[in-house]
Design an enzyme around this catalytic site. Structure first.
Site, PDB file in Angstrom:
ATOM      1  CG  HIS A 166       1.959  -1.695  -5.684  1.00 48.69           C
ATOM      2  ND1 HIS A 166       2.894  -2.145  -4.786  1.00 48.69           N
ATOM      3  CD2 HIS A 166       2.600  -1.505  -6.847  1.00 48.69           C
ATOM      4  CE1 HIS A 166       4.055  -2.228  -5.392  1.00 48.69           C
ATOM      5  NE2 HIS A 166       3.905  -1.838  -6.643  1.00 48.69           N
ATOM      6  CB  CYS A 185       1.756   6.258 -25.892  1.00 45.96           C
ATOM      7  SG  CYS A 185       3.451   6.346 -25.320  1.00 45.96           S
TER       8      CYS A 185
HETATM    9  C1  PEP Z   1       5.269   7.463 -20.417  1.00 45.70           C
HETATM   10  O1  PEP Z   1       6.306   7.693 -19.803  1.00 45.70           O
HETATM   11  O2  PEP Z   1       4.421   8.342 -20.692  1.00 45.70           O
HETATM   12  C2  PEP Z   1       4.955   6.094 -20.879  1.00 45.70           C
HETATM   13  C3  PEP Z   1       3.957   5.844 -21.688  1.00 45.70           C
HETATM   14  O3  PEP Z   1       5.711   5.088 -20.402  1.00 45.70           O
HETATM   15  P1  PEP Z   1       5.618   4.485 -18.909  1.00 45.70           P
HETATM   16  O4  PEP Z   1       4.388   5.051 -18.264  1.00 45.70           O
HETATM   17  O5  PEP Z   1       5.593   3.026 -19.086  1.00 45.70           O
HETATM   18  O6  PEP Z   1       6.879   4.977 -18.283  1.00 45.70           O
END
Ligand code: PEP
Ligand code: MG
Length: 578
Positions: free
Chosen positions: A213, A528
């Site tokens: 956090h 991403c």
């Molecule tokens: C991931 O899993 O790489 C992603 C972009 O989603 P989150 O980090 O929100 O799970």
């Protein structure tokens, strides 16, 4: 979520000693550069343990109540501060602390321990706190285990406030005009708040809890920060000059004047003026001329400003679950419409990809989650919640997005897709929502695009079939790696497996992009996960064949530099596994 350092990198010698300056290697928590004087934050708590007399019970109980109030007042100041200047997730974390502070049952238990066991307040509190921590740590829920850290932090704060000379709760913090860089052994939310009170220009810590956090708070406040710095405390003293290079994940203690000068220049190059007139996105190109698309991951509507300031091409991932996490309730259709419309309008014609609520796993919402068994990450998470339990929540969200998207380039992204059947079912649901809107005669975006997160290995292997059903896919490497190597992304103990350069994982990433290329759809693939925000790993992704990245907006400049320095003709890679 922050990418984890692999343990290999952590266990390498981290202290690189030059003649006078000391350079330590760690990992970036929040990108940027800060130069200032060391301010050591750690509170070394020795809990005073005294037996008290019956005649002292009442005053000790009174002292305890006053200490709780002091901590509570202090926290309120911070909550107000975060509301006026930062992200929803930051104020959410502080509100979680507030909820613990107002837990009457807990305080009653401490007060009663003082009168029945004749322990002084700090000792009674320590015993009571440890009991709760032990219970939380015995659970196998990552959510509850992360709460244990919060309880420890709060206990430490109250113990501090009980001391005749509290360190954290001084009324006025010394301000001598020097820029401060706060350093600490641990990574507690309260340390981050203290750093903020010092207007700390950067943060450095020995802790490797890069997904904690506190790390999220640092990112929310945009404080350049590096973690996992072994030997930091023994190398730096209060007042030393220090450079935190949270672009390359290093700190330099007592730097040479030339080093300082070099970093002043680098910092100026990286800085984006606060009040930049709206400028078009900048395109990014490798040394040998390959165009790379750079978009942003955002967690709340305010962050759209960072997208504009960093001149990114659009939003590749808008994590909407954060506003449910903030309020612990689902926004109504109208509330959601307002948020999406605000983001689409502010994006000024840039494409925005809205991901539907990814609730479950480590993103649990008290009272709103479904019992997800012993392995929440493998349970009812993302679209599974909507397909298996609550299609109504998704319907409301889809209505709001479709209505708000009229006239804007928007994509809807679905998290935790496992099979192509998941996608087909989602598409049927989307069609039914569109039908409903048509029947109501409500104008909505007919040309909205849809996409699937590729973050489960089965989906990665089926990427060809999935691409046949959707307009685009986003590769979520944070989860894809966790599920591929069966190692919890939030568990430091299994950190060594969370290695993005694992050969088998690179093979999987290569497979995804090659399969898409075979179908002529490589342009519809964006990566991403946090890996794309790390400049040192970007060349690897480009060499695998990825041409579109969605990144933490503040990483834009270092990622652009990494792209511009990459020559794809010289070396492309084709990972193999035997
Ligand atoms: C991931 O899993 O790489 C992603 C972009 O989603 P989150 O980090 O929100 O799970
Ligand atoms: Mg994910």
């Amino acid at each position: 979520m922050i990418m984890k350092m692999d343990e290999k990198r952590l266990s390498e010698p981290t202290r690189l000693e030059a003649e006078t300056e000391i350079k330590l290697k760690g990992a970036t928590i929040c990108p940027g550069i800060g130069i200032g004087q060391v301010r050591i934050l750690d509170r070394e708590f020795i809990v005073p343990r005294n037996e008290i007399l019956e005649s002292q019970v009442q005053s000790e109980q009174q002292r305890y109540s006053e200490a709780v109030k002091t901590v509570s007042d202090h926290l309120h100041e911070h909550i107000e501060e975060t509301h006026t200047g930062s992200s929803l997730s930051s104020s959410l974390i502080l509100k979680t602390h507030e909820a613990m502070l107002t837990d009457e049952q807990f305080h009653k238990a401490v007060i009663s321990r003082i009168s029945t066991e004749y322990k002084n307040a700090a000792w009674a509190l320590e015993v009571e706190g440890e009991q709760i921590v032990a219970g939380l740590e015995a659970s196998r829920s990552p959510y509850l285990m992360s709460r244990a850290e919060d309880i420890r932090d709060l206990v430490a704060s109250i113990v501090d406030a009980l001391s005749p000379t509290p360190k954290t709760y001084k009324k006025a913090l010394r301000q001598d005009g020097e820029l401060k860089v706060c350093i600490s052994d641990n990574l507690f939310p309260s340390s981050v708040m203290e750093a903020r009170r010092f207007h700390s220009v950067a943060f450095a810590t020995e802790s490797a809890a890069l997904s904690s956090h506190a790390a999220i708070l640092l990112k929310g406040f945009g404080i350049p920060a590096v973690g996992g710095l072994r030997g930091l405390r023994e190398s730096a003293a209060n007042g030393d000059q220090i450079i935190v290079d949270a672009v390359n994940g290093v700190v330099i203690i007592r730097p040479e004047p030339e080093t300082v000068q070099r970093y002043i220049t680098l910092k100026q190059e990286l800085e984006v003026p606060e009040k930049l007139p709206p400028s078009p996105p900048i395109s990014s190109r490798t040394k040998d001329g390959f165009d790379i698309h750079l978009m942003a991951n955002i967690n709340n509507p305010d962050q759209i400003q960072l997208v504009l300031r960093n001149r990114l091409e659009g939003v590749g991932l808008f994590r909407t679950e954060f506003f449910v996490l903030e309020t612990e309730s689902f926004p109504t259709e109208q509330e959601q419409f307002d948020i999406y419309h605000q983001v689409f309008t502010a994006a000024g014609g840039r494409r925005v990809v809205v991901r539907t609520f990814d609730i479950g796993g480590d993103k649990q919402i008290p009272d709103l989650h479904y019992c997800t068994g012993q392995n929440p990450a493998l349970g009812v998470r993302g679209v599974r919640r909507h397909l298996l339990r609550r299609p109504d929540e998704l319907q409301t969200q889809l209505r709001a997005i479709l209505l708000a998207a009229v006239g804007f380039p928007v994509g809807i992204l679905f998290p935790m897709i496992t099979t192509v059947d998941d996608i087909r079912e989602i598409k049927r649901l989307l069609e039914s929502v569109k039908e409903e809107l048509r029947a109501e005669d409500r104008p909505f975006s007919e040309e909205i695009q849809i996409g699937a997160m590729i973050e489960i290995p089965a989906a990665a292997i089926s990427v060809g079939d999935i691409l046949a059903e959707v307009d685009f896919v986003n590769v979520g490497t944070n989860d894809l790696l966790q599920y591929f190597v069966a190692a919890d992304r939030d568990n430091d103990v299994v950190l060594r497996y969370e290695n993005f350069e694992n050969k088998a994982f690179l093979w999987l990433l290569g497979f995804i992009i090659e399969r898409a290329a075979e179908l002529g759809k490589e342009e519809n693939v964006t990566i991403c996960g946090e890996v794309a925000s790390h400049p040192e790993l970007v060349p690897l992704l480009l060499r695998l064949g990825f041409r579109s990245l969605s990144i933490t907006p503040t990483s834009a400049q270092p990622v652009r530099n990494a792209i511009e320095n990459t020559d794809l003709c010289v070396s492309s890679i084709k990972p193999t596994v035997n």
